[in-house]
Motif scaffolding. Structure first.
Motif, PDB file in Angstrom:
ATOM      1  N   UNK A 165       0.872  -1.231  -0.020  1.00 48.70           N
ATOM      2  CA  UNK A 165      -0.132  -0.012  -0.063  1.00 48.70           C
ATOM      3  C   UNK A 165       0.908   1.220   0.007  1.00 48.70           C
ATOM      4  N   UNK A 166       0.435   2.143  -0.698  1.00 52.15           N
ATOM      5  CA  UNK A 166       1.102   3.466  -0.924  1.00 52.15           C
ATOM      6  C   UNK A 166       0.236   4.480  -1.098  1.00 52.15           C
ATOM      7  N   UNK A 167       0.642   5.687  -0.972  1.00 51.33           N
ATOM      8  CA  UNK A 167      -0.387   7.018  -1.375  1.00 51.33           C
ATOM      9  C   UNK A 167      -0.647   6.720  -2.691  1.00 51.33           C
ATOM     10  N   UNK A 168      -2.002   6.786  -2.862  1.00 52.61           N
ATOM     11  CA  UNK A 168      -2.971   6.747  -3.952  1.00 52.61           C
ATOM     12  C   UNK A 168      -2.772   5.333  -4.561  1.00 52.61           C
ATOM     13  N   UNK A 169      -2.750   4.409  -3.690  1.00 53.12           N
ATOM     14  CA  UNK A 169      -3.022   2.971  -4.341  1.00 53.12           C
ATOM     15  C   UNK A 169      -4.540   2.705  -4.502  1.00 53.12           C
ATOM     16  N   UNK A 170      -4.739   3.001  -5.668  1.00 52.68           N
ATOM     17  CA  UNK A 170      -6.316   2.921  -6.037  1.00 52.68           C
ATOM     18  C   UNK A 170      -6.644   1.432  -6.192  1.00 52.68           C
ATOM     19  N   UNK A 171      -7.523   0.909  -5.448  1.00 52.65           N
ATOM     20  CA  UNK A 171      -7.821  -0.729  -5.481  1.00 52.65           C
ATOM     21  C   UNK A 171      -9.065  -0.880  -6.468  1.00 52.65           C
ATOM     22  N   UNK A 172      -9.887   0.239  -6.603  1.00 54.53           N
ATOM     23  CA  UNK A 172     -11.255  -0.031  -7.288  1.00 54.53           C
ATOM     24  C   UNK A 172     -12.094   1.177  -7.183  1.00 54.53           C
ATOM     25  N   UNK A 173     -13.421   0.835  -6.750  1.00 50.70           N
ATOM     26  CA  UNK A 173     -14.191   1.861  -6.609  1.00 50.70           C
ATOM     27  C   UNK A 173     -15.226   1.691  -5.527  1.00 50.70           C
ATOM     28  N   UNK A 174     -15.911   2.856  -5.153  1.00 51.32           N
ATOM     29  CA  UNK A 174     -16.852   2.730  -4.174  1.00 51.32           C
ATOM     30  C   UNK A 174     -18.395   3.643  -4.875  1.00 51.32           C
ATOM     31  N   UNK A 175     -19.188   3.059  -4.679  1.00 51.74           N
ATOM     32  CA  UNK A 175     -20.516   3.985  -4.883  1.00 51.74           C
ATOM     33  C   UNK A 175     -21.550   3.797  -3.811  1.00 51.74           C
ATOM     34  N   UNK A 176     -21.879   4.939  -3.379  1.00 51.13           N
ATOM     35  CA  UNK A 176     -22.934   4.936  -2.394  1.00 51.13           C
ATOM     36  C   UNK A 176     -24.279   5.736  -3.159  1.00 51.13           C
ATOM     37  N   UNK A 177     -25.226   4.936  -2.932  1.00 46.49           N
ATOM     38  CA  UNK A 177     -26.723   5.764  -3.526  1.00 46.49           C
ATOM     39  C   UNK A 177     -27.397   6.257  -2.161  1.00 46.49           C
ATOM     40  N   UNK A 178     -27.742   7.612  -2.321  1.00 51.74           N
ATOM     41  CA  UNK A 178     -28.295   8.234  -1.150  1.00 51.74           C
ATOM     42  C   UNK A 178     -29.617   8.228  -1.469  1.00 51.74           C
ATOM     43  N   UNK A 179     -30.557   7.263  -1.101  1.00 52.37           N
ATOM     44  CA  UNK A 179     -31.864   7.140  -1.221  1.00 52.37           C
ATOM     45  C   UNK A 179     -32.682   8.582  -1.085  1.00 52.37           C
ATOM     46  N   UNK A 180     -32.582   9.272  -0.096  1.00 48.49           N
ATOM     47  CA  UNK A 180     -33.508  10.397   0.243  1.00 48.49           C
ATOM     48  C   UNK A 180     -33.333  11.548  -0.909  1.00 48.49           C
TER      49      UNK A 180
END
Length: 137
Positions: free
Chosen positions: A72-87
């Motif tokens: 692991x190091x700075x800016x070690x992009x592993x993939x993606x995250x998505x959050x759906x804000x229902x409200x």
């Protein structure tokens, strides 16, 4: 020695039990949380239906990662995250970066902090969260 060559997890989707925190422990229902391993490469996916609130201004973290990430190091992009804000019927998404070797958070474009802190919002019941990562163990 077969154990050194073939492990039960290799090449098969395995389930895992994630955790979610956003300043506090956040409860959820697991839609799916699976991973598979090929050598030292881990592919991990999860979709979670949030059932309690987080605390705004805090980074949303997915923990309980079944196999610790290496190198692991700075800016070690592993993939993606998505959050759906229902409200608000909005999707927040960003690159998935390690917070520790076994907890990850999403960081939006041109942001100095993780999603939940920037943009500043709290997870709430009826929201959903998804991650996908590929990393070296």
């Amino acid at each position: 020695q077969v154990d050194g060559l073939i492990k039960p997890e290799v090449g098969r989707w395995q389930t895992w039990t994630p955790t979610v925190t956003q300043g506090v422990s956040v409860t959820f229902t697991t839609t799916f949380a699976r991973y598979w391993v090929l050598g030292d490469t881990v592919v991990l996916r999860a979709r979670l239906a949030i059932t309690s609130a987080g605390t705004a201004g805090n980074v949303i973290q997915v923990g309980g990662i079944p196999l610790a990430a290496a190198n692991l190091g700075i800016a070690a992009i592993l993939g993606g995250l998505v959050v759906f804000d229902d409200s608000l019927a909005l999707y927040y998404h960003g690159g998935l970066l390690p917070i520790t070797s076994t907890s990850f958070g999403g960081y939006a474009h041109n942001s100095g902090n993780g999603i939940g802190a920037v943009p500043n919002f709290a997870l709430a019941s009826e929201d959903s969260l998804g991650i996908q990562a590929i990393y070296e163990r």
